[in-house]
Design an enzyme around this catalytic site. Structure first.
Site, PDB file in Angstrom:
ATOM      1  N   ASN A   1       0.850  -1.192   0.000  1.00  0.00           N
ATOM      2  CA  ASN A   1       0.000   0.000   0.000  1.00  0.00           C
ATOM      3  C   ASN A   1       0.885   1.242   0.000  1.00  0.00           C
ATOM      4  O   ASN A   1       1.989   1.239   0.546  1.00  0.00           O
ATOM      5  CB  ASN A   1      -0.906   0.007   1.238  1.00  0.00           C
ATOM      6  CG  ASN A   1      -1.669   1.308   1.414  1.00  0.00           C
ATOM      7  OD1 ASN A   1      -1.341   2.136   2.242  1.00  0.00           O
ATOM      8  ND2 ASN A   1      -2.682   1.496   0.586  1.00  0.00           N
TER       9      ASN A   1
ATOM     10  N   GLU B   1      -1.422   0.881  -5.290  1.00  0.00           N
ATOM     11  CA  GLU B   1      -1.512   2.246  -5.825  1.00  0.00           C
ATOM     12  C   GLU B   1      -0.471   2.519  -6.903  1.00  0.00           C
ATOM     13  O   GLU B   1      -0.701   3.348  -7.794  1.00  0.00           O
ATOM     14  CB  GLU B   1      -1.368   3.275  -4.705  1.00  0.00           C
ATOM     15  CG  GLU B   1      -2.565   3.402  -3.789  1.00  0.00           C
ATOM     16  CD  GLU B   1      -2.588   2.354  -2.690  1.00  0.00           C
ATOM     17  OE1 GLU B   1      -3.541   2.359  -1.894  1.00  0.00           O
ATOM     18  OE2 GLU B   1      -1.654   1.521  -2.624  1.00  0.00           O
TER      19      GLU B   1
ATOM     20  N   ASP C   1      -5.227  21.287   9.959  1.00  0.00           N
ATOM     21  CA  ASP C   1      -5.777  20.395   8.943  1.00  0.00           C
ATOM     22  C   ASP C   1      -6.472  21.176   7.826  1.00  0.00           C
ATOM     23  O   ASP C   1      -6.366  22.400   7.746  1.00  0.00           O
ATOM     24  CB  ASP C   1      -6.713  19.369   9.591  1.00  0.00           C
ATOM     25  CG  ASP C   1      -6.526  17.982   8.985  1.00  0.00           C
ATOM     26  OD1 ASP C   1      -6.455  17.886   7.747  1.00  0.00           O
ATOM     27  OD2 ASP C   1      -6.438  17.005   9.748  1.00  0.00           O
TER      28      ASP C   1
END
Length: 418
Positions: A130, A193, A239
């Site tokens: 991953n 990916e 964020d």
């Protein structure tokens, strides 16, 4: 990382990696910036390589309006990577994070943060690799603390905890937007990916064998393990919504080696809450929304998570409306597909969903509040939404800004038809 020298702003004044660089980056929200003279470091900093849809579209060889369909095409038709190389282009040594100009971005930050690092890991059970981007706070010159949310890496880490063995990882910093985009796509857990990235690269992607992992060429590669026993406080961190996320106990990464490219390496920094952060985190959710809406309204044309909505909380959906109920069906499908979505607006195909003024025009001229606005209270939303409850519960709104079939002639846009 290949850099197109044509459209780059170079900053030559000496700047500190603590606050000063990030302050300058914030002044150029949609430019590509190279900071050449970072105090106490030999390595320059680059930022903004994927902070516009135009840059991302160019990296995957399509137009801005085609990005969603290009991502879906690459996910549905991944190309297995068959080209591999070694670390001969790198200077390899024991890890020392003090040699990398990792930024402290804002005054209340928990520390220095790696923001563009793609983490590579293999599932201890299935062996599937991953790749995913995670924020990582520096603890000292060989340790990080990583924020892991419940997705693929989280599952791999849980499997490592069950085995009692630390999870081997590599962190790649400094890659082109196509590889970064592939690393953030939502794909099945048994997909790799990098095969999606290889589809973006038309089968030409080359990976480096790095221990048990296969990593793209990057300016900096770090090797280490996520500890299954050590947790420390991570945060505060700014964020997507330009507000501070909460402090949580998160796993520690113990690093061992670092590999830095011999030829002109740059440290890639993504400014928290900047457009590069928003687009890389949010844009890959657009295909998921598109697919869900297509199941409900097959004539959907396109979807965008808007920059004004942090590429996370607001979506605009374009449909070729066939029946009066299509707009509301599209709204319900979109809100279900991306649970963090807070406000969904549906428009006709004559509205440019990439133009905020055009979307506002549709709301102004085609919405009757008591008929076209859906309010859905007490549903799970985003933990990043400042007005949501502590458990993420919020109120969602859908706006059907499509033309009514009952009086189509009233909505003719004369400037568009002339």
């Amino acid at each position: 990382m290949k850099i197109n020298e044509e459209n780059i702003i170079e900053i030559t004044e000496e700047l500190s990696s603590e606050y000063e660089v990030s302050k300058v980056l914030s002044k150029y929200p949609k430019d590509t910036i190279i900071v050449k003279n970072v105090k106490d470091f030999d390595m320059p900093i680059i930022s903004g390589i994927s902070n516009t849809r135009e840059k991302i579209a160019k990296s995957i060889n399509c137009e801005v309006s085609e990005i969603t369909k290009r991502i879906i095409e690459a996910i549905d038709n991944p190309i297995k990577v068959e080209k591999f190389t070694d670390l001969s282009e790198y200077n390899s040594s024991k890890v020392d994070l003090d040699k990398i100009p990792i930024l402290t971005h804002y005054k209340r930050d928990g520390g220095k943060y790696i923001t563009s690092g793609v983490v590579f890991a293999r599932d201890p059970e299935s062996g599937i690799q991953n790749a995913s981007i995670h924020r990582m706070m520096v603890l000292d010159n060989e340790r990080l603390v990583i924020r892991i949310v419940p997705r693929n890496l989280y599952t791999y880490f849980q499997n490592a905890q069950k085995s009692g063995k630390d999870l081997e990882i590599a962190i790649a910093i400094g890659m082109d937007p196509a590889i970064l985009l592939a690393s953030t796509t939502s794909i099945p857990i048994d997909y790799n990916e990098m095969d999606v990235a290889n589809a973006f690269k038309n089968g030409k992607l080359e990976l480096i064998k790095c221990g048990n992992l296969e990593v793209p060429k990057a300016d900096i590669i770090l090797e280490g393990k996520i500890s299954v026993k050590e947790n420390v406080a991570e945060g505060p961190f700014v964020d997507l919504t330009d507000t501070y996320d909460i402090i949580r106990d998160q796993p520690v990464i113990n690093l061992s080696k670092m590999h830095i490219k011999k030829d002109n390496p740059h440290y890639h920094s993504i400014l928290p809450a900047g457009f590069e952060h928003k687009l890389l985190q949010g844009l890959p959710q657009e295909p998921r929304i598109f697919k869900a809406v297509k199941n409900a309204v097959p004539t959907v044309e396109n979807v965008v998570l808007t920059e004004g909505g942090c590429c996370w909380l607001h979506a605009v959906i374009s449909i070729n409306k066939q029946t009066e109920g299509d707009g509301k069906n599209a709204i319900m499908a979109a809100l279900s597909a991306h649970p963090s979505l807070k406000h969904a607006i549906v428009v006709d195909t004559d509205v440019n969903i990439f133009d905020a003024e055009d979307v506002e025009y549709a709301i102004a001229t085609r919405v009757k509040g008591d008929k076209d606005i859906m309010i859905v209270p007490n549903v799970r939303g985003s933990s990043l939404d400042p007005v949501a409850e502590s458990d993420g519960t919020t109120t969602k709104i859908g706006v059907d800004a499509t033309k009514s079939f009952k009086s189509l002639d009233k909505f003719e846009r004369v400037s568009h038809s002339s």
